[in-house]
Scaffold this active site. Structure first.
Site, short mmCIF file in Angstrom:
data_model
loop_
_atom_site.label_atom_id
_atom_site.label_comp_id
_atom_site.label_asym_id
_atom_site.label_seq_id
_atom_site.Cartn_x
_atom_site.Cartn_y
_atom_site.Cartn_z
N ARG A 106 -14.46 4.59 -1.17
CA ARG A 106 -14.52 3.15 0.12
C ARG A 106 -14.68 3.03 1.31
O ARG A 106 -13.67 3.97 1.65
CB ARG A 106 -13.38 2.20 -0.47
CG ARG A 106 -13.18 0.85 0.22
CD ARG A 106 -11.67 0.19 -0.90
NE ARG A 106 -10.39 0.48 0.01
CZ ARG A 106 -9.42 0.97 -1.07
NH1 ARG A 106 -8.96 -0.34 -1.75
NH2 ARG A 106 -8.88 1.35 -0.47
N HIS B 198 0.59 -1.47 0.46
CA HIS B 198 -0.12 -0.64 0.26
C HIS B 198 0.65 1.75 -0.23
O HIS B 198 0.04 1.82 -0.63
CB HIS B 198 -1.25 -0.24 1.23
CG HIS B 198 -1.72 -1.12 1.29
ND1 HIS B 198 -2.87 -2.18 1.74
CD2 HIS B 198 -3.12 -0.49 0.39
CE1 HIS B 198 -3.40 -2.90 1.48
NE2 HIS B 198 -3.82 -2.16 0.45
N ARG C 88 -9.46 6.24 -0.93
CA ARG C 88 -9.24 5.33 -0.26
C ARG C 88 -9.52 5.68 0.91
O ARG C 88 -9.04 6.93 0.92
CB ARG C 88 -8.61 4.87 -0.98
CG ARG C 88 -7.47 4.68 -1.59
CD ARG C 88 -6.01 4.04 -1.95
NE ARG C 88 -5.71 3.34 -3.18
CZ ARG C 88 -5.08 4.12 -4.01
NH1 ARG C 88 -5.04 5.29 -4.47
NH2 ARG C 88 -4.75 3.11 -5.29
N CYS D 112 -10.18 -1.75 -9.91
CA CYS D 112 -8.82 -0.48 -9.56
C CYS D 112 -8.27 -0.92 -8.67
O CYS D 112 -7.00 0.39 -8.49
CB CYS D 112 -10.74 0.51 -8.13
SG CYS D 112 -10.56 -1.01 -7.03
N ARG E 42 1.58 -9.60 -0.17
CA ARG E 42 2.19 -8.56 -1.45
C ARG E 42 3.77 -7.85 -0.89
O ARG E 42 3.56 -7.02 -0.85
CB ARG E 42 0.92 -8.30 -1.50
CG ARG E 42 0.28 -6.88 -0.22
CD ARG E 42 -1.15 -6.84 -0.48
NE ARG E 42 -1.22 -5.49 -1.25
CZ ARG E 42 -1.81 -4.43 -1.71
NH1 ARG E 42 -3.55 -4.91 -1.24
NH2 ARG E 42 -1.58 -3.86 -2.61
N ASN F 86 -4.41 -6.09 -6.06
CA ASN F 86 -3.80 -6.21 -5.92
C ASN F 86 -3.95 -7.58 -4.71
O ASN F 86 -3.08 -8.18 -4.43
CB ASN F 86 -3.11 -5.42 -4.82
CG ASN F 86 -3.94 -3.88 -5.75
OD1 ASN F 86 -3.17 -3.39 -7.17
ND2 ASN F 86 -3.92 -2.87 -5.56
N ASP F 87 -4.80 -7.41 -3.73
CA ASP F 87 -5.45 -8.62 -3.30
C ASP F 87 -5.61 -9.77 -3.62
O ASP F 87 -5.76 -10.63 -2.97
CB ASP F 87 -6.32 -7.76 -1.92
CG ASP F 87 -5.90 -7.18 -0.20
OD1 ASP F 87 -5.01 -7.20 -0.46
OD2 ASP F 87 -6.44 -6.15 0.50
N GLU G 131 -12.49 -8.75 -3.94
CA GLU G 131 -10.59 -8.98 -3.66
C GLU G 131 -10.79 -10.49 -3.16
O GLU G 131 -9.18 -10.16 -2.63
CB GLU G 131 -10.14 -7.59 -3.03
CG GLU G 131 -11.13 -7.67 -2.39
CD GLU G 131 -10.46 -6.16 -1.27
OE1 GLU G 131 -9.43 -6.09 -1.92
OE2 GLU G 131 -11.21 -5.52 -0.77
#
Length: 580
Positions: free
Chosen positions: A327, A184, A291, A497, A460, A449-450, A426
């Site tokens: 989110r 992140h 975010r 996203c 990650r 990503n997740d 995710e």
């Protein structure tokens, strides 16, 4: 010539990140009056800094956001607080740092011991104000970057909250020994317009501080003291980058559609209200991911409903009717906030995070939902719930929304009852039950990503996994196809996203799969003293080049480049298997 493996493109002197050392040792001093003079100077410096921060917040997020810093400034000069420091100095003949720390701990304990929740919460403000005075006494710079000229910041590792507080005007690039390009912190750095190079390991040495570093995104290396051949290569790449920048300017305002007429929404990810300007400058069709957790990471206490409302409202209004997907709180894993007092977990990525935390703490979830619905009266706001794995979670979230809407209706507070609700895809679980989930929501947004992390069982954050963390893995592409089919089967749209959305090599696959929206980091550049990076570009050999992003790096996330690819690509959309 020294070479270090890395990612990103920029050039400048290396400067190592400095943290406050924490506890202050007590020393006996003879010159008590001298210590008092140091205190006065640190107080004045602290008040000046806080006034600047208050003005910045007022301009970006409204009056309510500025109150926090104004409160800190008043506390720095509070008579009782200062008297406590002076009493300790005179009684113990100690250094002023120790006296300040003792006063801060004493006052924080007093506030914590009260029965009033509001007063208890002020203990965090006291600690913050005290730490600011200590930082000024000890020469620790706010944002931890001291030089006047922009630098490439080096560190062992950085927490997202530390990255968020960096003074972007002073940062040309960011390189770390630990972490990975999928963390992140790296993602946030890209959003901030800072090339992030994570996971360099022991090759990055503190002894390199002050040397000029050249970061080459095409060869994935950081170079110190380059030879003439390497310098010439940099010059050529900068020339190509300038050509690409000029071409990107010609694409602004054009519709995001392929040559064969396939339309796709091209939106932007942001982490703070002030990043809206970059979205508008890049021609983003909306905000595909705001975010909201970074409002919490940047605060010393839980942001109030009003503070959040002002932030969401400002973004909704600025986007002028374009969709703004916000989110809900996604704290946990590598995004830790001290005042949440989360229990230490062996595997936080799979622990109490995101929607799990919100459903467990309605006192945190409810104010955010109220702020979101209130902001929906000022623009096209949509609400996105992260880390969904079950149908019951979505139903519980919707029940919470209905309760909030009933409260607002009863109070006569305007909101949009038709506010869209979406969930993040995710986790493998959300992919497998996507058809059931699609019946309950208005849209899907894929957090690649997740999704990659959980599907491939690859952390990650761990750079050592390298090639094992593969977003191009067939399992990931098939998961995207399954989710897209489920969404379209129920008449809802699906976007991406996650960072994979900026991967130009996968555009044909995304189009074939049926992805309706891509949301990536906007084309945002930090502006150094003297103007824009392309307006002030001295000789490269001098190490004073303000090139902030590499348009060629596959992981760059530049919205303009994707716009070019969308307008230039004419895919054969006869099935996923033929174009993937």
């Amino acid at each position: 010539m020294i070479l270090i493996q890395g990612k990103g493109v920029t050039s400048g002197p290396l400067y190592f990140f400095r943290r406050s050392s924490g506890a202050v040792a007590e020393r006996t001093v003879e010159d008590v009056e001298g210590e008092k003079a140091r205190l006065e100077q640190a107080q004045a410096q602290s008040v000046e800094q806080l006034e600047v921060l208050a003005e910045q917040c007022r301009a970006e997020s409204g009056e309510d956001s500025a109150v926090l810093f104004e409160t800190h400034a008043m506390f720095v000069e509070d008579e009782d607080y200062v008297d406590c420091i002076l009493s300790t100095l005179e009684a113990e003949h100690c250094n002023v740092e120790y006296a300040v720390q003792q006063a801060g701990e004493q006052f924080a304990a007093i506030f914590t011991a009260t029965d009033d929740a509001y007063m208890q919460a002020r203990a965090a403000d006291i600690k913050d104000a005290t730490q600011r005075i200590l930082n000024n006494l000890m020469g620790v710079v706010e944002g931890n970057v001291d030089p006047e000229e922009p630098v490439i910041l080096a560190a062992d590792d950085l927490a997202p909250s530390e990255t968020l507080q960096l003074d972007k005007r002073k940062i040309l690039g960011l390189i770390t020994q630990g972490g990975s390009g999928n963390s992140h912190t790296a993602i946030l750095a890209r959003t901030m317009g800072i090339p992030a190079i994570c996971g360099l390991g022991d090759a990055l040495k503190q002894g390199y501080e002050g040397r000029t570093a050249y970061i080459d995104g095409e060869t994935d290396k950081v170079c110190l003291e380059p030879d003439e051949i390497t310098l010439q290569s940099f010059r050529e790449k900068l020339a190509r980058q300038e050509q690409m920048r000029e071409r990107m300017q010609t694409m602004k305002g054009q519709e995001d559609v392929t040559l064969d007429g396939r339309h796709i929404d091209l939106c932007c990810n942001i982490s703070a209200p002030e990043e809206v300007n970059a979205v508008l400058a890049s021609g983003g069709q909306g905000i595909g991911l705001f975010r909201s957790e970074f409002l919490y990471l940047a605060a010393s206490d839980y942001p109030t409903e009003e503070e959040q409302f002002q932030a969401y409202k400002s973004v909704a209004e600025a986007m002028g009717g374009k969709r703004v997907i916000i989110r809900t709180l996604d704290i946990g894993a590598d995004k830790q906030v001290d005042y949440f007092h989360l229990t230490k977990e062996e595997n936080p990525a799979m622990g109490l995070r995101a929607i799990r935390l919100c459903l467990n703490r309605p006192e945190v979830f409810r104010p955010q939902l109220r702020a979101l619905y209130r902001a929906s009266a000022y623009g096209k706001v949509a609400i996105l719930f992260p880390m969904i794995t079950s149908v019951w979670e979505v139903k519980e979230c919707k029940r919470a929304c209905k309760r909030v809407m009933a409260e607002l209706t009863k109070g006569g507070i305007p909101f949009n009852p038709e506010t869209e609700i979406g969930i993040m895809i995710e986790t493998p679980a959300s992919v497998f039950i996507a058809q059931d989930l699609a019946k309950l929501v208005d849209f899907f947004s894929v957090g690649t990503n997740d999704l990659t992390q959980y599907t491939l069982a690859c952390d990650r954050q761990c750079n050592d996994l390298g090639k094992f963390f593969d977003p191009h893995h067939p399992a990931i592409l098939r998961a995207l196809k399954m989710a897209a089919d489920a969404a379209h089967g129920e008449g809802i749209w699906i976007g991406i996203c996650g960072e994979l959305g900026a991967d130009l090599s996968l555009l044909p696959a995304f189009l074939a799969i049926g992805i309706d929206e891509l949301s990536v980091s906007p084309c945002q550049r930090a502006v150094p003293p003297g103007g824009h990076p392309w307006e002030r570009r001295p000789n490269l050999h001098a190490g004073n080049v303000y090139t902030i992003k590499s348009q060629y790096h596959w992981h760059s996330g530049l919205i303009d480049v994707i716009g070019i690819a969308l307008n230039a690509w004419k895919p054969e959309l006869n099935g996923f298997g033929k174009t993937a």
